[in-house]
Structures are given as structure tokens and as C-alpha cells.
Write an enzyme that holds these catalytic residues in place. Structure first.
Site, mmCIF file in Angstrom:
data_model
loop_
_atom_site.group_PDB
_atom_site.id
_atom_site.type_symbol
_atom_site.label_atom_id
_atom_site.label_comp_id
_atom_site.label_asym_id
_atom_site.label_seq_id
_atom_site.Cartn_x
_atom_site.Cartn_y
_atom_site.Cartn_z
ATOM 1 C CG ASP A 265 -2.195 0.873 0.908
ATOM 2 O OD1 ASP A 265 -2.134 1.726 -0.006
ATOM 3 O OD2 ASP A 265 -3.209 0.732 1.609
HETATM 4 C C1 BGC Z 1 -5.183 3.118 0.165
HETATM 5 C C2 BGC Z 1 -5.344 2.088 -0.921
HETATM 6 C C3 BGC Z 1 -5.217 2.734 -2.275
HETATM 7 C C4 BGC Z 1 -3.883 3.446 -2.360
HETATM 8 C C5 BGC Z 1 -3.582 4.069 -3.714
HETATM 9 C C6 BGC Z 1 -3.973 4.008 -0.053
HETATM 10 O O1 BGC Z 1 -3.970 5.086 0.803
HETATM 11 O O2 BGC Z 1 -5.102 2.477 1.422
HETATM 12 O O3 BGC Z 1 -6.571 1.442 -0.772
HETATM 13 O O4 BGC Z 1 -5.359 1.786 -3.279
HETATM 14 O O5 BGC Z 1 -3.862 4.456 -1.370
HETATM 15 O O6 BGC Z 1 -4.303 5.211 -3.946
#
Ligand code: BGC
Length: 714
Positions: A265
Site C-alpha cells: 500500500d
Molecule cells: C489506500 C489504498 C489505495 C492506495 C492508492 C492508499 O492510501 O489504502 O486502498 O489503493 O492508497 O491510492
């Protein structure tokens, strides 16, 4: 020698051939996606020349420019994958179709609808040069204080796995043409179980529980061929997921077997240093992240130099780097990116009539009638004037919910607020509609009460549209209280004094504790975040053009202190009771009313005694529409493993089907119960079918199961 550019070879052959030509710099570059919005155009182009594997959140011409650079100005011409959070529709394009959120759509219990939504979103996203969405969410949403409940398919592992696998299939569609994108099953694993519902904290769950409850949805994702997986922000049992070799490399990649790759993530590598404090520099954080099994490292520029240094000093296993790069390259070959890097569907597809129709169909199925004393459907002969009241009646942002990134401001013809939908439908039968906001959620105050009460007094029916708003849902937006925020209940109490019937339409991101409302409203329709055509679908239900068929994918707590209150709990001496509140949830899992009634009969099973070799059991039952109008029932099959070597949940959903029935019609519904679904994760962490009785129950919700029989594993 295999030429990696030659499509006559398999993706595996081509990826291996290409890998053998790559320098360490080229390999590490492939492992990195960076977010375009945090760089200048020049910096982005520089990274493309260095061979960056992926970019996030960039589309259209900007993406094409980077793609041209990667293909024409790098030694090996490896195409880029562009990723986006297309969570319930293509959020970065404000003209695209906005579906209801996952939690909302889960009310449909409709696998085929999920597949269709996946197809629509994939097509629209591909129009903007994107190839990959960070969706669907396979997290289990049990602690409703958690801010990201709206992103889940609810609380049940079976439902989540089934709907998630269907949407994965819709997104990817075997990569048959230019309308397909890679899905990403996230967030691995038990992210929603973070203590106290706090976001990105520690999930105190054992490996046994992970295997029993949290892993099955991801196993279904893998079975559906999901190409990518995202590592959660949180830790499990004190070990950050990003450095959790056991759960990531050993369980997910080696044991479940993932044909694709794992991405961290956002800035998870940095978080190991700055938040979770298991590393004190980028080299160490990069090393443990690679070792744990992450293949792509999202948004951490420092990873590039740090990893090259690790390679130079022999501090990282080159086998792992090669495996990661192989997986990334293979995915690019599988998608046909080397052959068709710029191929995309015609832009006229974006929010075309056909896509809006798919959206409307699923939205109609994704609303749950929680209460009805007979006031619904609206009697258009008696009711001549309706007062629509409430802060969410005319608020597209609240209606669209999280991850719609400004789409509510987009110029989009089909966008219909609750107010607009009700007005339009009422006009057809000459009913007058007056609207008063009454109060604001963000800025509490009673200034609007008088006007709302006056409007109510002048009307025959009140439709109150209330709920929460975007700031109370999403990442880092967990809540300690779960009441209807602001002065909304106070306003409803005043409206109640007018003695006019009140229909409450809820527009909200998660189950709220609406105890007073449950007692005092004449009807309640839960619509959660219903997206672009929510107002149309809600009006159709309120006026009886569409018979509501949604069922709750999540239990509604009576108070925040009662969460988690999921239906599939483990039995115990005290039965989960509290001294100061009534037992059980306010509204249970699987519950939802209709304008008709259904009767279940004739339960039968293909085998009463079985072994693993039987593979599956077929369960059938009859359902009759005993009311006066046609309707759709979501028939549910649950099991209860009567005695296990470890405790068994009191109830487990193992089958569901939508059944359309005309008034008076009867049909037989059939559920396939794979023996695999009856297995238990024993103390030694192995899965086994344990001998003994299983109760099989069929009915209309987790608390309404009129049919029951027992089968025996021998
Ligand atoms: C979130 C994810 C997301 C990623 C990319 C993160 O802050 O937890 O779910 O896919 O950002 O935008």
C-alpha cells in the site's frame, strides 16, 4: 534464443527471456509505481527513461506521453502499467459512470451484477489509458467504527468472496480485448480487524483465525485469477503486514498461489521506518519488504537507490528480485501490453446509455427496506403533497460517497440526487414536492427547523433524507460514535410531532445506530452511498415501480459499544449479551423487507451422509410469492457445524440466490454447497473435514430460517 517481443511465445517464456537481458537498475525500476500527482511532468519523464514499471493516478495524454517515452526511449522498451483507484467507478474522470459503493452494492447479493459493473468500469478506465484498478476490497467489515467500512462488501467472508470474485472476473475478463484491466485484491490481510476500528493499527488475530475467516475471500480472488494483491497498512499480531513474511510470502504467494504480483500500500516501506518503527533506514525497510514477498513498492522513491545498494552489497536475495520482476513482466505480457500499449476502447463508451442502464439495474437492487408500516409504496391517490426534508436530500457528494473524488461536481446528465429523483417521479402523478434542508450535518444548528416543520405541516407525507457525510467515511476517518450525526434526530423528533407519516431515506457510508428512528419512523429505506442514479432508484422504490429486494450485508449495532455484532460469532457462556441494551443487532445480517411476502418449503439435500470424496452437496428448497405483487427474494442458505474440535460460528452463510417471482408463483431454488466450505481450520492450522453433524438452514435472513435439516460427515 527466445525473442521477448515475439508473441508466438508464452508469457512465461517471454518474461523469462526479457528478465535475462535486464540490468539491476532496470529490474528495480520495474518494481516501482510512483504517483504522478506528486511529481513535475519533467520528473515523471525522467523516471520513465529510467524504466519505471508503473505510475499511479495519471491518465489520458499524460499517460500516453509516459508510455511513448518508456517504449521509445528505454533500451528494452518495456511498457508501463497505469494504475488507479477505480473503486466504484472511474473516479478520476468526472464524466464517468459512478456506481454505488461496494457496501451498497453488496445489498444486491448479485454476482452477475457485480461482473457487469466490473466490465463497465474496466472499459471506462481503459478509455483513459489505464490498465489496473486497486479494487475490489476483500476486507471483512465487522467493526463498523472503522472508516473504510463503505469500501467492503460487508461482514461475511462467503458473501465477500463471491461478490469480489465476480467483480474481479468483470474487470479482467481474461484480458480478451482492450476493455480489460487488472484487478487488485486488497488489503491483505485482516486490515478491517484493526483494533477498536482505528485505521491502520494492529489487528490482533491469530493465524488460525486468519486462515479460517480472513483468507477464504482472498483464496476466491486467486481462484478467479486475480492478477494483483495489495498489502495492508496495518500490522497483524505486532508484525507489520509489509514485513510479514509468514502471511505474505509463505501463505499468500506460496500456499494460496498467486498468478500475479503483490503491491504494497501507499508508502508502506516508509511506514516501517516512520510509523511502525521496525526499521530505521530505507535499505533495511526495502530489504524486509522484498523478503516478505512484496513485488511492487508503491510510492517510495527511496526504494530505488536503497535496493540497488542492497544488491551491490549482496544483502538481498537476487532470487526474490528476479521473481518479483518476472511476475510484473508476465502480467504485462498477459495483458497484451507489449503488442498494444496504446489500445483503448472508443471514448463514447464513457457513461454511455448502456453503462448507465447497468448502473441503474444494480442500484435498484442495492437498497434495503428496513421498516414499513404500510406507508410504502406511496399511495399516489391519497398523497398530494410531499415534504422532502434533510441534509442529504440534495447532496450528491454524500450520495456518491468516498472515492468519487469530485465526481459529484462533474457535468453529468444522469446524476440524480434523492430530491431530483423524487420530484421527477412525483410530477408524473401530479404530486407536489417541497424541499427544506432542515439542518446541516457538518455545521450543527437548529436554524432550519422552523421552515422544515412548516413544510411538513403543509404536506401529506414527509420523506426525510438523512445520514452522514464524506468526512465521516474513508481512510483515517474512523468514528467512536455511530449515531446519526448533528441535529438530525432532533429534527426528526420535531417532525414526528406534526403527526404526518415519515419515511426515512438513509444516505450514509456505514450502519448507524438509528434506534429512535427504528421505533418512530413509519418506514426506513437504507440506500448507503448509491452513486449517480441513486435518486432515480430510490424514487422507483418509494413509489412502488420497483419492489425493494436488497438485504443487509452487515449487521446494524444498537450502539457503538456493541460492535462487533456480526451474525457469525462464536458461541460462549454469556452469549454476547450486555446488561444495558437489548440483545442482538438492531437490524441483522441478511435482513430486508419487500412489498410482497415469501414462503419457504420442501427443503431437500442430495446427500444426508457424505465424505470429502462427494465434492459437493446440492440443497434445494421451494419459495412461493404469497403476496399480491411480483418481487425478488434473496434466498439464503446457512450452515452450523454442530460440534468441532475448535469452536464453530453459530451460523455461516454458504449460499445465496436471487429468485424473481410473480405474485402467487413458486420456484425451486438450488444451492451448491462444496464440501470444502464445511472444512475447519484445526489447532494445527490444517484444514480438515471433521466427522459429525451439520445443520443446513434456508430462509430469508440470518434470523429467519424456517427450513432446517441435518447432514452428517462420515
Ligand atoms: C489506500 C489504498 C489505495 C492506495 C492508492 C492508499 O492510501 O489504502 O486502498 O489503493 O492508497 O491510492
Amino acid at each position: 534464443m527466445i525473442d521477448y517481443k515475439d508473441p508466438k511465445y508464452t508469457s512465461t517464456e517471454r518474461a523469462n527471456a526479457l528478465l535475462s537481458l535486464m540490468t539491476n537498475e532496470e529490474k528495480v525500476g520495474q518494481m516501482m509505481p510512483l504517483a504522478y500527482k506528486f511529481m513535475t511532468r519533467e520528473e515523471a519523464l525522467e523516471w520513465a527513461k529510467k524504466g519505471l514499471g508503473s505510475y499511479l493516478h495519471v491518465l489520458g495524454d499524460n499517460a500516453d506521453e509516459l508510455q511513448r517515452t518508456a517504449i521509445n526511449e528505454t533500451r528494452l522498451g518495456i511498457p508501463i502499467i497505469f494504475g488507479i483507484d477505480c473503486i466504484h467507478g472511474h473516479a478520476l474522470n468526472e464524466y464517468a459512470t459512478v456506481f454505488p459503493t461496494q457496501l451498497t452494492m453488496a445489498q444486491s447479493f448479485d454476482r452477475e451484477a457485480m461482473r457487469k459493473c466490473g466490465r463497465v468500469s474496466a472499459t471506462e478506465v481503459r478509455c483513459d489509458s489505464l490498465h489496473w484498478t486497486f479494487s475490489p476490497v476483500f476486507c471483512i467489515g465487522r467493526d463498523t467504527r472503522w472508516g473504510r467500512i463503505n469500501e467492503t462488501f460487508g461482514e461475511d467472508p462467503y458473501l465477500i468472496g463471491e461478490l469480489g470474485a465476480a467483480i474481479v472476473d468483470g474487470y479482467q475478463n481474461n484480458f480478451v480485448d482492450n476493455s480489460c484491466i487488472m484487478a487488485c485484491a486488497k488489503h491483505y490481510i485482516a486490515y478491517g480487524e484493526s483494533v477498536g476500528g482505528r485505521d491502520a493499527y494492529d489487528s490482533m488475530v491469530s493465524e488460525r483465525m486468519i486462515r479460517e475467516t480472513f483468507l477464504p475471500p482472498f483464496q476466491k480472488a486467486a481462484k478467479a485469477g486475480c492478477k494483483t494483491y495489495m498489502t495492508g497498512y496495518q500490522s497483524v499480531d505486532g508484525v507489520p503486514m509489509n514485513s510479514n513474511r509468514r502471511l505474505l510470502r509463505e501463505v499468500l504467494k506460496e500456499e494460496v498461489g498467486v498468478d500475479g504480483f503483490v503491491i504494497t500500500d501507499w508508502a508502506n516501506v516508509r511506514s516501517l521506518i516512520e510509523n511502525q518503527k521496525v526499521c530505521d533506514n530505507f535499505e533495511d525497510a526495502s530489504r524486509v519488504s522484498i523478503d516478505a514477498g512484496n513485488d511492487m513498492i508503491m510510492q517510495t522513491e527511496e526504494f530505488y537507490d536503497a535496493t540497488l545498494k542492497l544488491i551491490e552489497n549482496g544483502q538481498v536475495d537476487m532470487k526474490h528480485i528476479d521473481d518479483s520482476v518476472f511476475r510484473i513482466l508476465k502480467a504485462k505480457f498477459d495483458m497484451g501490453l507489449f503488442e498494444h500499449p496504446f489500445d483503448k476502447p472508443d471514448r463514447s463508451k464513457i457513461c454511455c446509455d448502456e453503462h448507465v442502464a447497468v448502473d441503474l439495474e444494480v442500484t435498484r437492487e442495492s437498497m434495503t427496506l428496513l421498516k414499513n408500516d404500510g406507508v410504502l409504496p406511496i399511495n399516489t391517490k391519497k398523497i398530494r403533497k410531499i415534504a422532502v426534508i434533510g441534509p442529504n436530500a440534495d447532496d450528491l457528494e454524500a450520495q456518491y460517497g468516498d472515492w468519487s473524488c469530485g465526481a459529484a461536481n462533474g457535468h453529468r446528465k444522469p446524476a440524480t440526487s434523492m430530491l431530483k429523483g423524487i420530484k421527477k417521479r412525483a410530477k408524473k402523478v401530479g404530486i407536489e414536492v417541497i424541499y427544506k434542508k432542515g439542518c446541516d450535518i457538518e455545521k450543527p444548528g437548529k436554524r432550519g427547523f422552523d421552515a422544515a416543520i412548516k413544510a411538513a405541516k403543509e404536506s401529506d407525507l414527509i420523506i426525510a433524507v438523512m445520514g452522514d457525510y464524506i468526512e465521516l467515511n474513508g481512510e483515517y476517518k474512523s468514528r467512536a460514535t455511530l449515531d446519526l450525526p448533528g441535529e438530525q434526530t432532533a429534527l426528526l423528533m420535531e417532525l414526528k410531532k406534526t403527526k404526518k407519516p415519515i419515511v426515512l431515506v438513509m444516505v450514509n457510508g456505514k450502519p448507524l445506530c438509528i434506534n429512535w428512528e427504528a421505533e418512530n419512523m413509519n418506514a426506513i429505506l437504507e440506500t448507503f452511498n448509491s452513486g449517480m442514479v441513486g435518486g432515480t432508484a430510490a424514487a422507483e422504490i418509494l413509489f412502488g415501480d420497483v419492489n425493494p429486494s436488497g438485504k443487509l450485508p452487515i449487521s446494524f449495532p444498537r450502539t457503538a459499544g456493541q460492535v462487533p455484532v456480526h451474525y457469525n460469532y462464536l458461541p460462549g457462556w454469556h452469549g454476547g449479551k450486555y446488561k444495558d441494551i437489548e440483545e442482538g443487532p438492531l437490524y441483522p445480517f441478511g435482513f430486508g423487507l419487500s412489498y410482497t411476502t415469501f414462503e419457504y418449503s420442501d427443503l431437500s439435500v442430495s446427500k444426508t451422509e457424505f465424505t470429502e470424496a462427494d465434492g459437493e452437496i446440492i440443497v434445494t428448497a421451494k419459495i412461493k410469492n404469497t403476496g399480491k405483487v411480483k418481487g425478488t427474494e434473496i434466498a439464503q442458505m446457512y450452515i452450523h457445524d454442530v460440534v468441532g474440535t475448535v469452536m464453530r460460528p453459530v451460523l455461516e452463510l454458504k449460499g445465496f440466490e436471487r429468485v424473481d417471482l410473480d405474485a402467487g408463483e413458486e420456484k425451486t431454488v438450488s444451492f451448491t454447497l462444496p464440501i470444502e466450505e464445511l472444512k475447519v481450520v484445526e489447532q494445527n492450522l490444517e484444514k480438515a473435514l471433521e466427522k459429525g453433524d451439520f445443520e443446513i438452514m434456508v430462509g430469508g435472513s440470518s434470523v429467519d430460517l424456517p427450513l432446517m435439516t441435518t447432514i452428517k460427515a462420515v
